[in-house]
Design a protein around this motif. Structure first.
Motif, PDB file in Angstrom:
ATOM      1  N   GLY A   1       0.797  -1.227   0.000  1.00 21.62           N
ATOM      2  CA  GLY A   1       0.000   0.000   0.000  1.00 21.62           C
ATOM      3  C   GLY A   1       0.825   1.270   0.000  1.00 21.62           C
ATOM      4  N   GLN A   2       2.147   1.162  -0.125  1.00 23.75           N
ATOM      5  CA  GLN A   2       3.008   2.342  -0.155  1.00 23.75           C
ATOM      6  C   GLN A   2       2.866   3.029  -1.504  1.00 23.75           C
ATOM      7  OE1 GLN A   2       4.924   3.392   2.570  1.00 23.75           O
ATOM      8  NE2 GLN A   2       3.647   1.813   3.509  1.00 23.75           N
ATOM      9  N   LEU A   3       2.607   4.342  -1.480  1.00 16.63           N
ATOM     10  CA  LEU A   3       2.436   5.107  -2.706  1.00 16.63           C
ATOM     11  C   LEU A   3       3.780   5.374  -3.354  1.00 16.63           C
ATOM     12  CD1 LEU A   3      -0.186   7.737  -1.520  1.00 16.63           C
ATOM     13  CD2 LEU A   3      -0.578   5.470  -2.514  1.00 16.63           C
ATOM     14  N   LYS A   4       3.811   5.273  -4.682  1.00 17.43           N
ATOM     15  CA  LYS A   4       5.021   5.521  -5.466  1.00 17.43           C
ATOM     16  C   LYS A   4       4.635   6.389  -6.649  1.00 17.43           C
ATOM     17  CE  LYS A   4       7.200   2.118  -3.212  1.00 17.43           C
ATOM     18  NZ  LYS A   4       8.202   2.346  -2.241  1.00 17.43           N
ATOM     19  N   GLY A   5       5.518   7.304  -7.035  1.00 15.44           N
ATOM     20  CA  GLY A   5       5.250   8.133  -8.197  1.00 15.44           C
ATOM     21  C   GLY A   5       6.503   8.792  -8.716  1.00 15.44           C
ATOM     22  N   MET A   6       6.527   9.025 -10.028  1.00 13.56           N
ATOM     23  CA  MET A   6       7.672   9.684 -10.656  1.00 13.56           C
ATOM     24  C   MET A   6       7.238  10.395 -11.929  1.00 13.56           C
ATOM     25  SD  MET A   6       9.615   6.413 -12.388  1.00 13.56           S
ATOM     26  CE  MET A   6      10.638   7.399 -13.467  1.00 13.56           C
ATOM     27  N   THR A   7       7.965  11.459 -12.271  1.00 11.92           N
ATOM     28  CA  THR A   7       7.726  12.182 -13.505  1.00 11.92           C
ATOM     29  C   THR A   7       8.260  11.361 -14.670  1.00 11.92           C
ATOM     30  OG1 THR A   7       7.869  14.291 -12.355  1.00 11.92           O
ATOM     31  CG2 THR A   7       8.225  14.330 -14.736  1.00 11.92           C
ATOM     32  N   ALA A   8       7.501  11.335 -15.754  1.00 10.65           N
ATOM     33  CA  ALA A   8       7.925  10.602 -16.955  1.00 10.65           C
ATOM     34  C   ALA A   8       7.435  11.324 -18.202  1.00 10.65           C
ATOM     35  CB  ALA A   8       7.379   9.175 -16.929  1.00 10.65           C
ATOM     36  N   THR A   9       8.323  11.486 -19.166  1.00 17.98           N
ATOM     37  CA  THR A   9       7.925  12.045 -20.456  1.00 17.98           C
ATOM     38  C   THR A   9       7.863  10.956 -21.523  1.00 17.98           C
ATOM     39  OG1 THR A   9      10.213  12.643 -20.955  1.00 17.98           O
ATOM     40  CG2 THR A   9       8.816  14.367 -19.992  1.00 17.98           C
ATOM     41  N   ALA A  10       8.361   9.759 -21.202  1.00 18.37           N
ATOM     42  CA  ALA A  10       8.320   8.642 -22.151  1.00 18.37           C
ATOM     43  C   ALA A  10       6.984   7.917 -21.993  1.00 18.37           C
ATOM     44  CB  ALA A  10       9.488   7.695 -21.920  1.00 18.37           C
ATOM     45  N   PHE A  11       5.986   8.421 -22.688  1.00 20.18           N
ATOM     46  CA  PHE A  11       4.607   7.946 -22.603  1.00 20.18           C
ATOM     47  C   PHE A  11       4.009   8.024 -24.003  1.00 20.18           C
ATOM     48  CE2 PHE A  11       0.265   9.784 -22.547  1.00 20.18           C
ATOM     49  CZ  PHE A  11      -0.438   8.677 -22.096  1.00 20.18           C
ATOM     50  N   SER A  12       3.235   7.012 -24.386  1.00 22.25           N
ATOM     51  CA  SER A  12       2.639   7.014 -25.717  1.00 22.25           C
ATOM     52  C   SER A  12       1.417   6.108 -25.767  1.00 22.25           C
ATOM     53  CB  SER A  12       3.667   6.513 -26.741  1.00 22.25           C
ATOM     54  OG  SER A  12       3.130   6.495 -28.040  1.00 22.25           O
ATOM     55  N   SER A  13       0.509   6.410 -26.673  1.00 17.92           N
ATOM     56  CA  SER A  13      -0.583   5.489 -26.936  1.00 17.92           C
ATOM     57  C   SER A  13      -0.028   4.321 -27.753  1.00 17.92           C
ATOM     58  CB  SER A  13      -1.723   6.178 -27.685  1.00 17.92           C
ATOM     59  OG  SER A  13      -1.272   6.609 -28.956  1.00 17.92           O
ATOM     60  N   VAL A  14      -0.652   3.152 -27.609  1.00 10.41           N
ATOM     61  CA  VAL A  14      -0.222   1.951 -28.320  1.00 10.41           C
ATOM     62  C   VAL A  14      -1.345   1.430 -29.201  1.00 10.41           C
ATOM     63  CG1 VAL A  14       0.499  -0.467 -28.049  1.00 10.41           C
ATOM     64  CG2 VAL A  14       1.463   1.290 -26.556  1.00 10.41           C
ATOM     65  N   SER A  15      -2.548   1.303 -28.645  1.00 10.54           N
ATOM     66  CA  SER A  15      -3.645   0.648 -29.353  1.00 10.54           C
ATOM     67  C   SER A  15      -4.976   1.245 -28.917  1.00 10.54           C
ATOM     68  CB  SER A  15      -3.609  -0.852 -29.027  1.00 10.54           C
ATOM     69  OG  SER A  15      -4.761  -1.516 -29.463  1.00 10.54           O
ATOM     70  N   MET A  16      -5.899   1.313 -29.858  1.00 17.02           N
ATOM     71  CA  MET A  16      -7.268   1.733 -29.527  1.00 17.02           C
ATOM     72  C   MET A  16      -8.120   0.544 -29.102  1.00 17.02           C
ATOM     73  SD  MET A  16      -7.727   4.994 -29.755  1.00 17.02           S
ATOM     74  CE  MET A  16      -9.482   5.169 -29.934  1.00 17.02           C
ATOM     75  N   GLU A  17      -7.864  -0.625 -29.683  1.00 13.36           N
ATOM     76  CA  GLU A  17      -8.651  -1.815 -29.377  1.00 13.36           C
ATOM     77  C   GLU A  17      -7.723  -2.997 -29.150  1.00 13.36           C
ATOM     78  OE1 GLU A  17     -11.673  -3.850 -28.254  1.00 13.36           O
ATOM     79  OE2 GLU A  17     -11.993  -1.788 -28.873  1.00 13.36           O
ATOM     80  N   PRO A  18      -7.444  -3.373 -27.946  1.00 10.30           N
ATOM     81  CA  PRO A  18      -7.936  -2.759 -26.712  1.00 10.30           C
ATOM     82  C   PRO A  18      -7.183  -1.455 -26.429  1.00 10.30           C
ATOM     83  CG  PRO A  18      -6.399  -4.507 -26.166  1.00 10.30           C
ATOM     84  CD  PRO A  18      -6.561  -4.514 -27.667  1.00 10.30           C
ATOM     85  N   PRO A  19      -7.736  -0.590 -25.574  1.00  9.58           N
ATOM     86  CA  PRO A  19      -7.076   0.679 -25.276  1.00  9.58           C
ATOM     87  C   PRO A  19      -5.799   0.431 -24.464  1.00  9.58           C
ATOM     88  CG  PRO A  19      -9.003   0.401 -23.883  1.00  9.58           C
ATOM     89  CD  PRO A  19      -8.994  -0.740 -24.842  1.00  9.58           C
ATOM     90  N   GLN A  20      -4.644   0.719 -25.068  1.00  9.40           N
ATOM     91  CA  GLN A  20      -3.362   0.484 -24.405  1.00  9.40           C
ATOM     92  C   GLN A  20      -2.433   1.675 -24.576  1.00  9.40           C
ATOM     93  OE1 GLN A  20      -1.917  -3.175 -26.173  1.00  9.40           O
ATOM     94  NE2 GLN A  20      -3.022  -4.427 -24.681  1.00  9.40           N
ATOM     95  N   ILE A  21      -1.592   1.868 -23.571  1.00  4.28           N
ATOM     96  CA  ILE A  21      -0.556   2.910 -23.581  1.00  4.28           C
ATOM     97  C   ILE A  21       0.754   2.252 -23.164  1.00  4.28           C
ATOM     98  CG2 ILE A  21      -2.132   4.823 -23.149  1.00  4.28           C
ATOM     99  CD1 ILE A  21       0.014   3.583 -20.325  1.00  4.28           C
TER     100      ILE A  21
END
Length: 160
Positions: free
Chosen positions: A29-49
């Motif tokens: 249950g420990q929260l984790k988070g980080m800034t990322a600019t390497a992000f992209s859509s992959v697929s509409m069906e199924p919806p993936q990133i």
């Protein structure tokens, strides 16, 4: 010919991208988070990133452990949030300073981001020093605002 690391970084600075904060909660249950600019859509069906995360980060490790994560697309007004999640602060300090809610899968979603995508890990691929993590989007929350952009080592906004 081998590409010099500084040449590689200089070339990549010329790619303008949006800014996200990737979030998760590990098995404890420990929260984790980080800034990322390497992000992209992959697929509409199924919806993936996809997101790319350094293998040494505790956020990446928590995400692969829990198998769920959030991608929070930051607004132009959230430059400080981006710096906070990219800086040398503890995970507790990162989350203490921003409003968030637990998503349906338990991942923290930043309440003031432009959009929050709640995802389930469907694939992870090792690529050099990073994991390429493909997630199926199970829920999307969209809000109003302009995106925060990153270009040539600095933050930018949209010029209309």
């Amino acid at each position: 010919m081998t590409l010099d690391a500084s040449q590689f970084k200089n070339a990549l600075k010329l790619w303008a991208s949006g800014v996200t904060v990737v979030t998760t909660a590990d098995r404890d249950g420990q929260l984790k988070g980080m800034t990322a600019t390497a992000f992209s859509s992959v697929s509409m069906e199924p919806p993936q990133i996809l997101v790319c995360l350094n293998q040494r980060t505790d956020t990446g490790n928590g995400l692969l452990e829990s198998r769920f994560f959030g991608v929070n697309i930051l607004t132009r007004e959230q430059e400080a949030v981006s710096n906070q999640f990219a800086g040398n602060t503890t995970q507790a300090e990162r989350f203490a300073a921003v409003p968030w809610v637990a998503g349906q899968t338990g991942v923290p979603l930043l309440s003031e981001s432009l959009a929050s995508l709640e995802c389930r890990v469907v694939q992870q691929i090792q690529a050099g020093s990073h994991w390429i993590v493909v997630g199926e989007v199970e829920r999307a929350i969209c809000r109003q605002g302009d995106p925060l952009l990153y270009y040539s080592g600095g933050y930018r906004g949209l010029d209309k």
